[in-house]
Design an enzyme around this catalytic site. Sequence first.
Site, PDB file in Angstrom:
ATOM      1  N   TYR A  43       0.850  -1.192   0.000  1.00  0.00           N
ATOM      2  CA  TYR A  43       0.000   0.000   0.000  1.00  0.00           C
ATOM      3  C   TYR A  43       0.888   1.246   0.000  1.00  0.00           C
ATOM      4  O   TYR A  43       0.693   2.173  -0.776  1.00  0.00           O
ATOM      5  CB  TYR A  43      -0.915  -0.008   1.230  1.00  0.00           C
ATOM      6  N   ASP A  44       1.892   1.235   0.877  1.00  0.00           N
ATOM      7  CA  ASP A  44       2.785   2.391   0.989  1.00  0.00           C
ATOM      8  C   ASP A  44       3.508   2.674  -0.327  1.00  0.00           C
ATOM      9  O   ASP A  44       3.746   3.821  -0.676  1.00  0.00           O
ATOM     10  CB  ASP A  44       3.816   2.156   2.098  1.00  0.00           C
ATOM     11  N   GLU A 121     -27.444  -2.982  17.761  1.00  0.00           N
ATOM     12  CA  GLU A 121     -26.068  -2.641  17.392  1.00  0.00           C
ATOM     13  C   GLU A 121     -25.256  -2.341  18.637  1.00  0.00           C
ATOM     14  O   GLU A 121     -25.749  -2.479  19.753  1.00  0.00           O
ATOM     15  CB  GLU A 121     -26.077  -1.466  16.407  1.00  0.00           C
ATOM     16  N   LYS A 123     -22.977  -0.031  21.325  1.00  0.00           N
ATOM     17  CA  LYS A 123     -22.799   1.345  21.788  1.00  0.00           C
ATOM     18  C   LYS A 123     -21.304   1.584  21.903  1.00  0.00           C
ATOM     19  O   LYS A 123     -20.647   1.151  22.846  1.00  0.00           O
ATOM     20  CB  LYS A 123     -23.494   1.578  23.127  1.00  0.00           C
ATOM     21  N   LYS A 298     -32.731  -0.071  18.176  1.00  0.00           N
ATOM     22  CA  LYS A 298     -33.488   0.944  17.442  1.00  0.00           C
ATOM     23  C   LYS A 298     -34.638   0.269  16.708  1.00  0.00           C
ATOM     24  O   LYS A 298     -34.436  -0.794  16.101  1.00  0.00           O
ATOM     25  CB  LYS A 298     -32.584   1.650  16.425  1.00  0.00           C
ATOM     26  N   LYS A 322     -26.927  -0.287  28.718  1.00  0.00           N
ATOM     27  CA  LYS A 322     -25.529  -0.119  29.136  1.00  0.00           C
ATOM     28  C   LYS A 322     -25.049  -1.308  29.953  1.00  0.00           C
ATOM     29  O   LYS A 322     -25.809  -1.905  30.714  1.00  0.00           O
ATOM     30  CB  LYS A 322     -25.394   1.155  29.991  1.00  0.00           C
ATOM     31  N   CYS A 416      11.045  -7.623  53.664  1.00  0.00           N
ATOM     32  CA  CYS A 416       9.890  -8.336  53.115  1.00  0.00           C
ATOM     33  C   CYS A 416       8.898  -8.633  54.240  1.00  0.00           C
ATOM     34  O   CYS A 416       9.283  -9.197  55.268  1.00  0.00           O
ATOM     35  CB  CYS A 416      10.351  -9.636  52.459  1.00  0.00           C
ATOM     36  N   CYS A 419       8.957 -12.721  54.778  1.00  0.00           N
ATOM     37  CA  CYS A 419      10.098 -13.499  55.274  1.00  0.00           C
ATOM     38  C   CYS A 419      11.182 -12.637  55.916  1.00  0.00           C
ATOM     39  O   CYS A 419      12.208 -13.154  56.350  1.00  0.00           O
ATOM     40  CB  CYS A 419      10.703 -14.332  54.152  1.00  0.00           C
ATOM     41  N   CYS A 441      11.672 -17.376  51.299  1.00  0.00           N
ATOM     42  CA  CYS A 441      10.397 -16.654  51.309  1.00  0.00           C
ATOM     43  C   CYS A 441       9.223 -17.549  50.907  1.00  0.00           C
ATOM     44  O   CYS A 441       9.081 -17.937  49.746  1.00  0.00           O
ATOM     45  CB  CYS A 441      10.479 -15.455  50.368  1.00  0.00           C
TER      46      CYS A 441
HETATM   47  S1  IVH Z   1     -27.677   6.773  17.990  1.00  0.00           S
HETATM   48  C1  IVH Z   1     -30.954   9.437  17.633  1.00  0.00           C
HETATM   49  N1  IVH Z   1     -26.145   4.647  18.007  1.00  0.00           N
HETATM   50  O1  IVH Z   1     -24.181   7.477  22.324  1.00  0.00           O
HETATM   51  C2  IVH Z   1     -29.964   8.668  18.378  1.00  0.00           C
HETATM   52  N2  IVH Z   1     -25.485   6.500  19.357  1.00  0.00           N
HETATM   53  O2  IVH Z   1     -26.302   8.866  24.026  1.00  0.00           O
HETATM   54  C3  IVH Z   1     -28.609   9.229  18.235  1.00  0.00           C
HETATM   55  N3  IVH Z   1     -23.375   6.145  20.555  1.00  0.00           N
HETATM   56  O3  IVH Z   1     -23.574  10.767  21.506  1.00  0.00           O
HETATM   57  C4  IVH Z   1     -27.515   8.377  18.669  1.00  0.00           C
HETATM   58  N4  IVH Z   1     -22.966   4.123  19.768  1.00  0.00           N
HETATM   59  O4  IVH Z   1     -21.878   9.132  20.732  1.00  0.00           O
HETATM   60  C5  IVH Z   1     -26.327   5.883  18.498  1.00  0.00           C
HETATM   61  N5  IVH Z   1     -24.889   2.705  17.869  1.00  0.00           N
HETATM   62  C6  IVH Z   1     -25.060   3.934  18.356  1.00  0.00           C
HETATM   63  C7  IVH Z   1     -24.141   4.541  19.248  1.00  0.00           C
HETATM   64  C8  IVH Z   1     -24.397   5.822  19.740  1.00  0.00           C
HETATM   65  C9  IVH Z   1     -22.522   5.108  20.547  1.00  0.00           C
HETATM   66  C10 IVH Z   1     -23.171   7.346  21.379  1.00  0.00           C
HETATM   67  C11 IVH Z   1     -23.158   8.602  20.579  1.00  0.00           C
HETATM   68  C12 IVH Z   1     -24.149   9.532  21.226  1.00  0.00           C
HETATM   69  C13 IVH Z   1     -24.499   8.841  22.489  1.00  0.00           C
HETATM   70  C14 IVH Z   1     -25.992   8.975  22.707  1.00  0.00           C
END
Ligand code: IVH
Length: 683
Positions: A43-44, A121, A123, A298, A322, A416, A419, A441
């Site tokens: 790549y480089d 998904e 966080k 979501k 969380k 120590c 011991c 020890c």
């Molecule tokens: S959706 C409308 N999806 O969490 C909803 N946020 O508390 C907007 N974050 O500031 C956010 N992973 O930095 C969403 N899969 C994910 C996320 C995510 C991390 C963070 C994001 C946001 C905070 C929201």
Amino acid sequence: MPNDPLAIPSAATERAAQLRVELARHNHAYYVLDNPTIPDADYDKLFRELQAIEQDYPALVSSDSPTQRVGGAPLPQFEQVRHSVPMLSINNGFRDEDIVNFDRRVREGLKTEAGVEYHCELKFDGLAINLRYENGLLVNAATRGDGATGENVTANIRTVRAIPLRLQGDKPPAIIDIRGEVLMFKADFASLNARQRDAGQREFANPRNAAAGSLRQLDPRITAKRSLRFFAYGIGVLEGAALPASHSALLDWYMQMGIPVAAERRIADGAEGLLAFYRDIGLRRAQLPYEIDGVVYKVNAVAQQAQLGFVSRAPRFALAHKFPAEEAMTIVQDIGLQVGRTGAMTPVARLAPVLVGGVTVTNATLHNEDEVRRKDIQIGDTVIVRRAGDVIPEVVSFVPELRPADARPFVMPALCPVCASPIVRPEEEAVARCSGGWVKCPAQRKGGLLHFVSRRAMDIEGLGDQLVDQMVERNVVTTAADLYRLGLGSLATMERMADKSAANVLKAIEKSKSTTLARFIYALGIRHVGESTAKELARHFGSMDALQKADEAQLLDVADVGPVVARSILQFMADPMNVELIEQLRANGVHWEEGASGARPKPLAGLTFVLTGTLPTLSRDDAAEQIEMAGGKVAGSVSKKTSYVVAGSDAGSKLAKAETLGVPVIDEAALLGMLPPSNESES
Ligand code: IVH
């Protein structure tokens, strides 16, 4: 005149365009498909070729050229950017019932009894960013800020290779705001901190701080040197294209445009499905290459999202589930010392009990004397304690405002605590040690024995902490060789040791007699000789005698062995007590297969395996050991270079990836068939 556009040879123009396409393709394979197509060095080379052409003909430089990622001049300050569509936050849930209630509220809001389709998904634990592309070109990047106004970090974002400067595809939208998280992979974080340490600069507390610190840099040339990554999860403004009907389709579209999306995502039905995803990710969290602090659910259909709308600053259609906090505050009641198997003195904070990530913590490591000084932790301080996964909890920092007037600094004692031998600390070392050795020890004897019996060493099951403690206290066992002289009588007199468990321990001790040279070397506990060095030594020397007789030059011939390791091995082998120990272990029946490395058949040489799922008889470690002994390699992830994926039950994404890449998938039986017949010859 090379600056005159008319003077540019068409060959140069064409080659530059070709190189840009090719480099973008490799970037896409690496960052979006997670499947590198060429080695970094190649790549480089392409990159430098493009740089050279552009240097000769500066008129050929375009703003989306990968050469333009190096980072421009420092900014005096960040400009403020108003987000066209505010960047919202998400509501949090922690307990199962929070998730059940979320699902109920969603169904009520949608006036449906039926199960709702959710997109699950991760966080990501990084920082949120808005990327604006106009007609496919990256024109602006802004941090979330307070949600309404953020900072313009375009110059920095342009240095992030994971983020395309131009979207792929012929018909990009006129305007699109792509939202997601900028983060730093754990491995990149570790090497960044190592570099900071070497340069005498401040280390970052965690990957999130490192990512934020790297992005919020007024000098983009610094950002360019930091490995940042990006995963998309949302959208702001969209003009000139139709919004996909579901969140999952949106993310699929992003991937087609060359925007990285994390592979860990799934459609699920109802609260049950959400909780299953949470548990699954929880189990695999430590193995992910980046940090997450939970998962996000979501509602998948965009029409349903719109129907649900927002409450204050968060959407009703999303919930962050969380993981329990992995940091907590507590008080240092005392600082004690733990004596390791090599005599290393580790200061340990004795804490007022505190719940961290669902586990009660009463001790946390302070690593060494210098760390205590550097972090300025004193007895009486209120401190932040962190644990991540299964690792030992550590003290991160203290809270200056809460330091009491009578706080006392830690002082390394002269003797120590176990011991009473003098504690010594050689000038050039970070670690103070008990000078008593295992002869004087008991703490070192215990540590050495626990290491000897541990799973990756002699693997003697049932010989835990408490049993080893007792055996050392009562002088039943002094060296590892004594373990092989134990009888049922002496074992059964130990506290909480029924006849049956004593018999099991004896059986495990007996079984451990048949081992490998690598395990035996590792079990000896030679300083600086970890598991992989032990394997290299075994492979190189083939026999214990050869290793014992090796001089410095021969040791330095071994991959993995430098002067420090070589010296440590020589010191160990020169000690008559260690020679005696090795002799006694062999006399007591410990044996392994010996022979020069070349003599052992290596049918798997040159092959790379990836293990996934639960195999019917072998543990992952056993399977990996057997593959390695037969000359093969074991990798963590599937790529085109993988020779075979060995799949057991419940195999997950690795199996799917093997199938897409056309990598052959085999089962345990087929693997065993590829191995040389086992040959338990005595040494
Ligand atoms: S959706 C409308 N999806 O969490 C909803 N946020 O508390 C907007 N974050 O500031 C956010 N992973 O930095 C969403 N899969 C994910 C996320 C995510 C991390 C963070 C994001 C946001 C905070 C929201």
